[in-house]
Design a protein around this motif. Sequence first.
Motif, short mmCIF file in Angstrom:
data_model
loop_
_atom_site.label_atom_id
_atom_site.label_comp_id
_atom_site.label_asym_id
_atom_site.label_seq_id
_atom_site.Cartn_x
_atom_site.Cartn_y
_atom_site.Cartn_z
N VAL A 233 7.33 7.63 -0.64
CA VAL A 233 7.02 6.67 0.41
C VAL A 233 6.31 7.42 1.52
N TRP B 175 5.61 1.40 6.32
CA TRP B 175 6.22 2.21 5.26
C TRP B 175 5.58 1.72 3.98
N ALA C 252 1.92 -2.95 2.28
CA ALA C 252 2.54 -1.80 1.62
C ALA C 252 2.22 -1.80 0.13
N LYS C 253 2.22 -2.98 -0.47
CA LYS C 253 2.06 -3.07 -1.92
C LYS C 253 0.60 -3.15 -2.36
N MET D 188 3.87 -6.96 6.26
CA MET D 188 4.16 -5.53 6.06
C MET D 188 4.31 -5.23 4.57
N SER D 189 4.94 -6.16 3.86
CA SER D 189 5.14 -5.98 2.43
C SER D 189 3.82 -6.06 1.67
N GLN E 291 4.65 2.49 -0.29
CA GLN E 291 4.98 3.26 -1.50
C GLN E 291 3.87 4.27 -1.79
N GLY E 292 4.25 5.44 -2.26
CA GLY E 292 3.26 6.43 -2.66
C GLY E 292 3.03 7.49 -1.59
#
Lengths: 145, 358
Positions: free
Chosen positions: A65, A81, A17-18, A13-14, A83-84
């Motif tokens: 987010v 979820w 997301a990144k 997930m990280s 960023q941005g």
Amino acid sequence: MTEQPDLARKGWMSLLAKAPAARLAELFPNLPPHDVLRAPECGAVMVQGRIGGTGAPFNLGEMTVTRCSVVLADGQVGHAWVQGRDKSHAQRAAVLDALLQSGAADAQLQVLDVLAAEAGLAKTARATKAAATKVDFFTMVRGED
Amino acid sequence: MYVAVKGGEKAIDNAHAWLAEERRGDPSVAELSVPQIREQLKLSVNRVMAEGSLYDPDLAALAIKQSRGDLIEAVFLIRAYRTTLPRFAASNPVETAKMAVDRRISATFKDLPGGQILGPTFDYTHRLLDFKLMAEGELPTAPTAPASGEAVPHVTGLLAQGGLIQPEPQTDEMPPDLTREPLELPANRALRQQALTRGDEGFVLSLAYSTQRGYGRTHAFVGELRIGRVGVSVNIPELGFAVEIGEIELTECETVNQFTGSKTEPPQFTRGYGLVLGQSERKAISVSLVDRALRWAELGEDFIGAPAQDQEFVLSHCDNVQATGFLEHIKLPHYVDFQAELELIRRLRSEAIAEAAE
């Protein structure tokens, strides 16, 4: 909280997301059929810091987010979820979250492994530039009478 | 008193159309794109994010373009946009000790674990205009060296090991939030940190400078200044666990200041702290100095009446959106107000003239 924190899931997930949204779209252009449980929505997360780096929390400022939840045809639910403010990024990440929970090996190979390698390279590239600006002190030889 | 007035709509529309034309400037010059601003005016973007209190480089770059480079106007645009966003959550406090540092320097220790890393700094440049930048040059490249991957611990942590500096007790209480409740005084340190980090860079810088010049002196050393990226981890309610959902660039400054001590406590250094969104070391150092000056009561120091010690003065005036809003409103029509003043001064003058004639 009954659910056990799933380390692998936290990790992907990280990573999703990144990831740069455009790169993710390039690696995984075609989304399988799915329904949107919660349409992509832009909002903010208040980022906290700690006084002195280690002390009491304080509110540093917000960041944008976008979140989204989807369900695949087989009933597997995925969340994201990111960023941005890129809604397609959030939706693509949520679909991949659902696929990866069903153990989709191709998504692992096609997306996660590539993203992880590229994130590692980007991080190393910055770290090597920083390392080149590390100061090597030398002591001047003092004249002795 | 402000009285609503009507009229001038056509003039306003035309003024805005002219503003758009002026914003574009000479059409024979290529238009500036938002990504160009984001990438090449990054420190302006960082300032707008820090004072706008919203980390989003694209939006900050857009705000700078829209405001024609007026950074306070850009901060205003970001603040206004921010209020339209639903708040999903608060993050877990960022772990600056785990920062991937671009820059990390200490003015207190020459040799320290992790070393002195200069990063992309203006320091040691000669501040001579570089006319090469007026021509389209070659793509610059930075040299590299193998990264050791060694940990870069906080300098204050080293001092804390020997008990030489005041500990910063870790708590997990929910901090107060300026964006949710109006400022109430006295404000605790967490609220002061929030106000200062989004405060006007120029104002906070001047206050910090005033402490160095003797108005609330605290003998600050920059124990450490670090700039780099940290992960932002959020507890996702639908999952029940935390996910690192993004990365932000931060600047952190820790100052080591004059000691306190008492009959029961041996002398210890004290601390000032500044943490700012983006790369913004002037601001982070300024916040640390003002943070430390505002701690006079808690540390048993004298109030000497210095502006930087007066939290009502500092916190009520550090926000440039509030300041510019109140300042600039006086240019709006005050016709009725002024009519009353005119009548008053005419009456006073006629009375004075009549008295002098008697």
